[in-house]
Enzyme design. Structure first.
Site, mmCIF file in Angstrom:
data_model
loop_
_atom_site.group_PDB
_atom_site.id
_atom_site.type_symbol
_atom_site.label_atom_id
_atom_site.label_comp_id
_atom_site.label_asym_id
_atom_site.label_seq_id
_atom_site.Cartn_x
_atom_site.Cartn_y
_atom_site.Cartn_z
ATOM 1 N N THR B 185 0.873 -1.170 0.000
ATOM 2 C CA THR B 185 0.000 0.000 0.000
ATOM 3 C C THR B 185 0.908 1.216 0.000
ATOM 4 O OG1 THR B 185 -1.512 -1.245 1.424
ATOM 5 C CG2 THR B 185 -1.877 1.101 1.296
ATOM 6 N N VAL B 214 -12.324 -6.167 -0.519
ATOM 7 C CA VAL B 214 -11.865 -4.825 -0.189
ATOM 8 C C VAL B 214 -11.087 -4.907 1.111
ATOM 9 C CG1 VAL B 214 -12.622 -2.514 0.506
ATOM 10 C CG2 VAL B 214 -13.747 -3.668 -1.404
ATOM 11 N N GLY B 215 -9.920 -4.289 1.141
ATOM 12 C CA GLY B 215 -9.092 -4.291 2.346
ATOM 13 C C GLY B 215 -9.292 -3.037 3.177
ATOM 14 N N ASP B 216 -8.281 -2.693 3.975
ATOM 15 C CA ASP B 216 -8.450 -1.576 4.900
ATOM 16 C C ASP B 216 -8.195 -0.205 4.272
ATOM 17 O OD1 ASP B 216 -5.708 -2.378 4.692
ATOM 18 O OD2 ASP B 216 -5.258 -1.090 6.410
ATOM 19 N N THR B 236 -0.591 0.126 6.438
ATOM 20 C CA THR B 236 -0.274 -0.827 5.379
ATOM 21 C C THR B 236 -0.060 -2.188 6.017
ATOM 22 O OG1 THR B 236 1.312 -1.488 3.684
ATOM 23 C CG2 THR B 236 2.170 -0.182 5.509
#
Lengths: 319, 319
Positions: B185, B214-216, B236
């Site tokens: 990220t 979908v991630g953070d 990240t």
């Protein structure tokens, strides 16, 4: 099963909401009020049945929300509001207070019970959040019930969209018999015999939403949060504010870092943080001792609770 | 402009990351390391240029992240990893610490700079989060630069996907020259002359991600958070853990409710909460006085900072 049911020494508790907004006595017919009360009571009894038999808070939250999703009165599952394009796009999330496991889905159009899709993401995948067609593919592969998108069509919500579209064209037009404000959501928080908390939230979002808008309901920490050491939270309201204020986790943080009781923590966020910026809505909160609160800063909130004795309590208005 | 540039009495600060994971001296060639250092320095100088001229922390965060998105070394924008289906799906979010305004996008495939799409959502819509085609439609209408999906194709990331697909078929196969772990990220946090904080994060997600995962990174409170009274955070790492632990807001909560310095708060979450559950990754945090920290529990994290004097500092490894 019977032994578990008879054990019943430990507290169980279930608290639910069916959306917040412009809900006043004068805008509600006696018949409509009766229908809402019956729907909320049915949901409470369903979840209580799970807990009373020694079922988990997760099972109680899921089964309770499924009842609300299946009821066309509430803006979740059948009864969901329409997007600008005239579709129903559904969001949901669920969280396990014991493990912090969580699952979330957004933008579903063919899954009858989004809360069960969220739970499948939590338990059957390595992910927390899935959106759109990918999420639908996953839910389908998991064997969840698929419906034609027309299943979600209801006349009442379709009219709401038409009103909204008209208002965009003629902002000055007086809208007679206007619906309650366009956000609405259902949610549940539960405490089971083992002392474990869970929370879940499900919604159709905002009437006339555009551009793949996602609100707070599927956002862990915003619309939903659960951890045994602080509390379980489900929110309903103007989602954008609930995301920006990280409402569900902020309440949990006040409990865990400031040592506030859940009621004070929830009121702090709803009345002192959101109300001043016109972030309309409310939350239900519950801790592992069974303490709960249901504060809101809107005119009303469909809400209720049921404890160990199995008597459902339902409230709608502010007073 | 010149007067502002000359005023320079107040502190400015920019901290960035370019992803965390299995990054060790022995796995990195001297040439590769030099490229990463140059990329991070370029990003730092770009953001510093904005701040030094009296620009806002939001402008600094956006312009810094655009540089990292345009650099194929980093998993964001060009250089994004591939999904299971061989696509590049991009997520980003941005938050203004002064107003708590926020914008977020997920699942973009044709917008060159997702961080600018997130900012457009924040400033040009009434929403906070948009996903998929709806988000792309909005970004297109806002005049953001559109690219053919092939713009995001890079040989290195394509090979990573092929390795991952091979590993799924032959889990026992030894993978020589394996890429760093599959999450990555980019992010930035900034403090401007007016004392305002901002944070932003952008990512291509995980190699081989499926089902619209979908991630953070696009989740406000998980991958990104900013409020002047506590701190700005960009994360990240293994996104699922960062969502479940509401990492960005949890750090802010420790600062605001426990009075912890940002360094102690960030270390508490990264080392005491995430490390024990193998939630790998790191964060950058910055408060309104210019205090910052860059803790991580992985083997390395691309990171750097630049203060009022304009000297870029870049670090990669643990030692």
């Amino acid at each position: 099963m019977f032994a578990l049911a008879a054990a019943g020494a430990d507290k169980i508790m279930l608290v639910i909401h069916g959306g917040a907004g412009t809900i006043t006595r004068r805008s509600m017919s006696a018949e409509m009020e009766q229908q809402y009360r019956a729907g909320l009571e049915q949901a409470l009894r369903t979840g209580h049945g799970v807990l009373a038999k020694g079922g988990s808070s997760l099972d109680a939250v899921e089964s309770t929300i499924r009842v609300l999703e299946d009821n066309p009165l509430f803006n979740a599952g059948k009864g969901a509001v329409f997007t600008h394009e005239g579709r129903n796009e559904l969001d949901a999330s669920i969280m396990d207070g014991r493990t912090k496991a969580a699952g979330s889905v957004a933008g579903l159009t063919i899954i009858r019970n989004p809360i069960s899709a969220a739970r499948a993401v939590m338990e059957k995948s390595e992910h927390v959040m899935m959106v759109g067609r990918g999420a639908e593919l996953f839910a389908t592969q998991q064997g969840l019930e698929i419906v034609d998108p027309s299943y979600f069509w209801t006349e009442r919500r379709w009219k709401s969209l038409q009103q909204d579209l008209l208002k965009e064209k003629k902002p000055q037009a007086a809208l007679e018999g206007a619906e309650e404000k366009k956000f609405g959501t259902v949610g549940a928080v539960a405490l089971d015999r083992s002392g474990n908390l869970a929370a879940g939230t499900s919604t159709g979002g905002m009437t006339n939403k555009k551009y793949g808008r996602v609100g707070d309901a599927p956002i862990i920490g915003a619309g939903t949060y659960a951890e045994n050491e602080s509390c379980a939270v489900s929110a309903t309201g103007h989602g954008e504010f609930f995301i920006r204020w990280t409402v569900a986790h902020d309440i949990a943080a006040l409990v865990k870092y400031r040592g506030m009781p859940v009621k004070a923590a929830a009121e702090e966020v709803i009345h002192k943080k959101l109300a001043p910026v016109k972030g309309e809505g409310g939350v239900i909160v519950l801790d592992a001792k069974g303490n709960f609160a249901m504060p809101f800063n809107s005119e009303g909130m469909y809400r209720g609770w049921i404890g160990t004795d199995g008597t459902p309590h339902v409230e709608i208005y502010k007073d």
